[in-house]
Design a protein around this motif. Sequence first.
Motif, PDB file in Angstrom:
ATOM      1  N   ALA A 158       0.644  -1.160  -0.015  1.00 35.38           N
ATOM      2  CA  ALA A 158       0.056  -0.091   0.074  1.00 35.38           C
ATOM      3  C   ALA A 158       0.921   1.069  -0.111  1.00 35.38           C
ATOM      4  N   ASP A 159       0.261   2.244  -0.375  1.00 33.01           N
ATOM      5  CA  ASP A 159       1.167   3.459  -0.548  1.00 33.01           C
ATOM      6  C   ASP A 159       1.499   3.986   0.962  1.00 33.01           C
ATOM      7  N   GLY A 160       2.835   4.562   1.093  1.00 37.27           N
ATOM      8  CA  GLY A 160       3.135   5.096   2.344  1.00 37.27           C
ATOM      9  C   GLY A 160       3.817   3.880   3.391  1.00 37.27           C
ATOM     10  N   THR A 161       3.878   2.730   2.669  1.00 42.08           N
ATOM     11  CA  THR A 161       4.155   1.498   3.544  1.00 42.08           C
ATOM     12  C   THR A 161       5.741   1.357   3.619  1.00 42.08           C
ATOM     13  N   ASP A 162       6.235   1.027   4.867  1.00 42.44           N
ATOM     14  CA  ASP A 162       7.668   1.262   5.329  1.00 42.44           C
ATOM     15  C   ASP A 162       8.153  -0.182   4.720  1.00 42.44           C
ATOM     16  N   PRO A 163       8.806  -0.537   3.770  1.00 43.51           N
ATOM     17  CA  PRO A 163       9.145  -1.930   3.508  1.00 43.51           C
ATOM     18  C   PRO A 163       9.835  -2.453   4.426  1.00 43.51           C
ATOM     19  N   ALA A 164      10.620  -1.894   5.391  1.00 43.95           N
ATOM     20  CA  ALA A 164      11.639  -2.535   6.293  1.00 43.95           C
ATOM     21  C   ALA A 164      10.724  -2.950   7.682  1.00 43.95           C
ATOM     22  N   ALA A 165       9.429  -2.438   7.731  1.00 42.73           N
ATOM     23  CA  ALA A 165       8.644  -2.750   9.073  1.00 42.73           C
ATOM     24  C   ALA A 165       7.849  -3.834   8.993  1.00 42.73           C
ATOM     25  N   ASP A 206       5.893  -5.211  10.643  1.00 43.52           N
ATOM     26  CA  ASP A 206       4.361  -4.918  11.401  1.00 43.52           C
ATOM     27  C   ASP A 206       3.465  -4.052  10.588  1.00 43.52           C
ATOM     28  N   ASP A 207       3.932  -3.619   9.652  1.00 43.76           N
ATOM     29  CA  ASP A 207       3.230  -2.773   8.759  1.00 43.76           C
ATOM     30  C   ASP A 207       2.109  -3.551   8.086  1.00 43.76           C
ATOM     31  N   PRO A 208       0.724  -2.903   8.166  1.00 47.05           N
ATOM     32  CA  PRO A 208      -0.097  -3.916   7.762  1.00 47.05           C
ATOM     33  C   PRO A 208      -0.518  -3.657   6.273  1.00 47.05           C
ATOM     34  N   GLY A 209       0.101  -2.683   5.840  1.00 47.78           N
ATOM     35  CA  GLY A 209       0.027  -2.560   4.341  1.00 47.78           C
ATOM     36  C   GLY A 209       1.117  -3.155   3.468  1.00 47.78           C
ATOM     37  N   ARG A 210       1.888  -3.839   4.315  1.00 47.71           N
ATOM     38  CA  ARG A 210       3.051  -4.654   3.319  1.00 47.71           C
ATOM     39  C   ARG A 210       2.566  -5.881   2.826  1.00 47.71           C
ATOM     40  N   LEU A 265      13.136 -12.015  -2.780  1.00 44.20           N
ATOM     41  CA  LEU A 265      12.192 -11.161  -3.903  1.00 44.20           C
ATOM     42  C   LEU A 265      11.850  -9.743  -3.196  1.00 44.20           C
ATOM     43  N   LEU A 266      11.773  -8.820  -3.978  1.00 48.44           N
ATOM     44  CA  LEU A 266      11.403  -7.528  -3.633  1.00 48.44           C
ATOM     45  C   LEU A 266      10.008  -7.131  -4.197  1.00 48.44           C
ATOM     46  N   PRO A 267       9.220  -6.336  -3.606  1.00 49.89           N
ATOM     47  CA  PRO A 267       7.978  -6.081  -4.532  1.00 49.89           C
ATOM     48  C   PRO A 267       8.420  -4.982  -5.462  1.00 49.89           C
ATOM     49  N   PRO A 268       7.395  -5.008  -6.347  1.00 49.83           N
ATOM     50  CA  PRO A 268       6.127  -5.557  -6.535  1.00 49.83           C
ATOM     51  C   PRO A 268       6.508  -7.259  -6.952  1.00 49.83           C
ATOM     52  N   TYR A 269       5.449  -7.713  -6.380  1.00 50.92           N
ATOM     53  CA  TYR A 269       5.568  -9.330  -6.906  1.00 50.92           C
ATOM     54  C   TYR A 269       4.482  -9.381  -8.127  1.00 50.92           C
ATOM     55  N   ARG A 270       5.292 -10.087  -9.341  1.00 54.17           N
ATOM     56  CA  ARG A 270       4.522 -10.270 -10.359  1.00 54.17           C
ATOM     57  C   ARG A 270       4.610 -11.912 -10.731  1.00 54.17           C
ATOM     58  N   GLY A 316      -5.456  -2.048   2.167  1.00 50.18           N
ATOM     59  CA  GLY A 316      -4.875  -1.262   0.867  1.00 50.18           C
ATOM     60  C   GLY A 316      -3.729  -1.780   0.116  1.00 50.18           C
ATOM     61  N   VAL A 317      -3.579  -3.072   0.188  1.00 54.96           N
ATOM     62  CA  VAL A 317      -2.455  -3.818  -0.696  1.00 54.96           C
ATOM     63  C   VAL A 317      -3.037  -3.712  -1.941  1.00 54.96           C
ATOM     64  N   LYS A 318      -2.116  -3.413  -2.918  1.00 54.24           N
ATOM     65  CA  LYS A 318      -2.566  -3.281  -4.405  1.00 54.24           C
ATOM     66  C   LYS A 318      -2.606  -4.575  -5.152  1.00 54.24           C
ATOM     67  N   LEU A 319      -3.701  -4.734  -6.028  1.00 52.35           N
ATOM     68  CA  LEU A 319      -3.574  -6.026  -6.662  1.00 52.35           C
ATOM     69  C   LEU A 319      -4.154  -5.546  -7.991  1.00 52.35           C
ATOM     70  N   SER A 320      -3.489  -5.855  -9.074  1.00 55.24           N
ATOM     71  CA  SER A 320      -3.817  -5.723 -10.530  1.00 55.24           C
ATOM     72  C   SER A 320      -3.819  -6.896 -11.492  1.00 55.24           C
ATOM     73  N   PHE A 321      -4.616  -7.045 -12.397  1.00 58.20           N
ATOM     74  CA  PHE A 321      -4.709  -8.103 -13.596  1.00 58.20           C
ATOM     75  C   PHE A 321      -4.413  -7.743 -14.811  1.00 58.20           C
ATOM     76  N   GLU A 322      -3.533  -8.617 -15.465  1.00 54.07           N
ATOM     77  CA  GLU A 322      -3.313  -8.110 -16.849  1.00 54.07           C
ATOM     78  C   GLU A 322      -3.301  -9.365 -17.835  1.00 54.07           C
TER      79      GLU A 322
END
Length: 300
Positions: A148-155, A157-161, A209-214, A245-251
């Motif tokens: 999610a926007d504003g997420t700390d990738p190193a945290a 306990d961040d619920p948006g990760r 692996l690092l986000p985004p996850y494809r 707020g985790v981002k999910l998209s399809f293509e």
Amino acid sequence: MPAPRDPAASMALLTELVRDDAAEEYAEAARRHRGARPARTTRVAFVLTCAAVAGVLALAVVQRQAVAPEAEKARQVLVDRVARTQEEIAALEADIARTRADLAAAQEVLLAQSDEGAALAERIGSLEAATGYTAVQGPGLVVVLDSADGTDPAATDDPGRVLDTDVQNAVNALWASGAEAIAVNGVRLTSTTAIRSAGAAILVDFRPLLPPYRVEAIGDGAALAVAFPRTTSGNELDDVVQQFGVKLSFEQATSLTLPASTALLPVRARVPSLGADTVAGSSASAGADPDAGTSKEAGS
């Protein structure tokens, strides 16, 4: 006749009043003086405490500055070791790919010499594609997961990760929707692939692996897109998207190429039981006991 008033008596009364007022003032001054001493003592103690705390902090800063170079040196040693290990892994994987290509070429030449060999080659090709032994190409669906926007990738306990369970749900939903082959950030999945977390990192087949996850899946892209949200794993992933707020998209993709897996694949497989007539004929021609076991272990 009344006795005359004594002037000395009147003066004595006035003197007594003045003496009482002066005594009261002296007593009040003494009380204020005694009350001021503890206040000064408290201020002195406060100043001494602040000085002690400042001294401890200064000592800690000095010690940290003394230890910092050693810690940075140890960290750099670990970083260099990881880099060398990754280079060694890449070289080994390239060697594995070359060896597999040579083996596939020799196998194709040998099996093409008979009709039975050609049929066997077709079956082997299907099994290799299904197990991740070889690269595959075809249409499919791409699912992208990002924090999610504003997420700390190193945290952690961040619920948006994005968590390992989110990637697992995406993969399981694609399998349940009919995917034929799947890869995550270029890592091909097999029946032995593990998706787990290590601190803030997500490991797929023990690779960080690092986000985004494809997440790429071979299959009917339109059918996969329709079936994905209807699966249990797809519903769980949608709940995460709505809540955190985790981002999910399809293509949908007309052509995807998934690499062969570099994981250690199973080296033994059980051959299905053959019919009684086939077993008897094979055993007789080999001069073996026709009542021998109806299944065997074969190295792959």
